[in-house]
Scaffold this motif. Structure first.
Motif, short mmCIF file in Angstrom:
data_model
loop_
_atom_site.label_atom_id
_atom_site.label_comp_id
_atom_site.label_asym_id
_atom_site.label_seq_id
_atom_site.Cartn_x
_atom_site.Cartn_y
_atom_site.Cartn_z
N ILE A 41 1.05 -1.11 -0.03
CA ILE A 41 0.17 0.16 -0.07
C ILE A 41 0.78 1.17 -0.13
O ILE A 41 0.52 2.48 -0.49
CB ILE A 41 -0.91 0.05 1.32
N LEU A 44 1.53 3.01 -3.56
CA LEU A 44 0.60 3.83 -3.67
C LEU A 44 0.59 5.39 -3.28
O LEU A 44 0.62 6.29 -3.84
CB LEU A 44 -0.71 3.13 -3.36
N LYS A 57 3.05 11.70 -14.37
CA LYS A 57 1.85 10.90 -14.49
C LYS A 57 2.60 9.40 -14.39
O LYS A 57 3.26 9.15 -15.33
CB LYS A 57 0.89 10.83 -15.62
N ARG A 60 0.06 2.39 -14.04
CA ARG A 60 0.40 1.22 -13.28
C ARG A 60 1.29 0.22 -14.12
O ARG A 60 1.34 0.20 -15.36
CB ARG A 60 -0.92 0.41 -13.41
N GLU A 66 4.43 -5.47 -12.82
CA GLU A 66 3.74 -6.59 -12.30
C GLU A 66 3.25 -7.69 -13.25
O GLU A 66 3.15 -8.78 -13.03
CB GLU A 66 2.83 -6.50 -10.90
N ARG B 98 -6.47 5.15 -9.42
CA ARG B 98 -5.81 4.10 -10.43
C ARG B 98 -6.37 2.87 -10.16
O ARG B 98 -7.11 2.59 -9.31
CB ARG B 98 -4.18 4.59 -10.27
N ASP B 99 -5.74 1.98 -10.90
CA ASP B 99 -6.29 0.59 -10.95
C ASP B 99 -6.26 -0.20 -9.54
O ASP B 99 -6.92 -0.70 -9.29
CB ASP B 99 -5.47 -0.22 -12.18
N SER B 100 -5.10 0.17 -8.85
CA SER B 100 -4.81 -0.69 -7.64
C SER B 100 -5.39 0.17 -6.32
O SER B 100 -5.50 -0.51 -5.44
CB SER B 100 -3.34 -0.77 -7.51
N GLY B 101 -5.88 1.45 -6.58
CA GLY B 101 -6.24 2.08 -5.26
C GLY B 101 -6.51 3.57 -5.87
O GLY B 101 -6.36 4.08 -6.74
N ALA B 123 -7.22 0.57 -0.97
CA ALA B 123 -6.76 -0.56 -1.84
C ALA B 123 -7.97 -0.98 -2.44
O ALA B 123 -8.97 -1.16 -1.94
CB ALA B 123 -6.01 -1.37 -0.89
#
Lengths: 128, 177
Positions: A41, A44, A57, A60, A66, B98-101, B123
């Motif tokens: 986490i 992020l 920017k 992902r 990943e 975003r995609d993950s959170g 998350a």
């Protein structure tokens, strides 16, 4: 384009704020997960702070691909194969993968990501 | 007892921001011992209120169809004490999704007075979560009930300014495990 020192200082500030570590713990060779105890986490949080700090920017998979590490074309029995290594080199030109290549167990990649890799990543993004 | 720490939304703008209110009453259980003789709203529950308001705003970004959990409270500052009879106004704003959170900044005010500030990270746990835990952690009808209680569909607006419609979200019960 900021200097290497300026990038390092901003990356350090982001890591200090995101991970609650001391300034002097954030050295170029410190690993994010191993030395600075970053959890998933936290990435992020780190990405959010880097985006704000550098006005960039980050999509992902840009910092940490990943998708390659979960693709059976590139990973067999927990190890990244040669094609996977080549793909990682292509996607992560900012990271020093030499240590990882010696023992390419999937989990090692995250463990070995250093502060310097983060700085290189930011420089790579800023020059793009 | 249900874990509801916002009373209702007064604004809910998809992908942008929301405003929710929470009236604090002496009849609420948490006020009886916190503290005896000087009841104040626990800041942990103020944080929970901000997290719930932000969490629903983030959850909408994933179509209210996936589990979104509070992953990290990166910053929390409290400035005053909130006493019975006062109303907390929570303002939450999506900073990044975003995609993950997602990242959300939040404030809590009593009237014009700033009481709390927070930076929260959520998350996103995808559809595979049910398989991972052996059962769904969240039932769509419970979420629908909650959204209705806090009036999301009464005040909610989509990004283009049109009204949110309950039928646009997968809130029907389709899985029974």
């Amino acid at each position: 384009m900021p200097s290497e020192e300026e990038i390092f200082e901003k990356v350090r500030e982001a890591l200090v704020d995101a991970l609650g570590v001391d300034d002097d713990e954030v050295t170029p060779t410190a690993t994010l997960q191993g030395d600075l105890d970053a959890e998933s986490i936290d990435f992020l949080d780190i990405v959010f702070r880097l985006e704000k700090s550098f006005d960039i920017k980050i999509e992902r998979g840009e910092l940490f691909p990943e998708d390659i590490l979960t693709d059976t074309e590139f990973v067999q029995e927990g190890r990244v194969n040669e094609a996977g290594i080549a793909k990682l080199r292509e996607r992560m030109p900012f990271a020093d993968l030499s240590k990882f290549e010696a023992d390419p167990i999937v989990q090692n990649l995250g463990q070995q990501l250093t502060v310097q890799d983060m700085c290189n990543f930011v420089a790579h993004k800023l020059s793009a | 007892m249900r874990w509801f720490w916002i009373d209702r939304f007064t604004e809910f703008v998809c992908g942008s921001h929301a405003v929710a209110v929470k009236s604090v009453s002496l009849s609420e259980g948490q006020m009886h011992d916190h503290f005896i003789g000087y009841p104040i709203m626990p800041n942990s529950l103020v944080t929970e209120g901000m997290a719930q308001a932000g969490g629903l705003l983030v959850s909408e970004q994933y179509g209210f169809g996936e589990l979104v959990v509070l992953g990290k409270l990166a910053k929390a500052k409290f400035h005053t004490c909130v006493r019975p009879g006062e109303t907390l106004t929570y303002r939450v704003k999506i900073d990044s999704v975003r995609d993950s959170g997602a990242a959300v900044t939040a404030t809590a005010h009593v009237g014009d007075t700033l009481h709390a500030e927070a930076l929260l990270f959520y998350a996103r746990l995808g559809e595979e979560t049910g398989d991972l835990f052996g059962a769904r952690l969240f039932r769509p009808r419970d979420l629908r009930h909650w959204l209705s209680l806090v009036r999301v569909f009464e005040v909610g607006l989509k990004e283009d300014g049109s009204r949110m419609q309950e039928r646009d979200y997968p809130l029907e019960e389709t899985v029974t495990n």
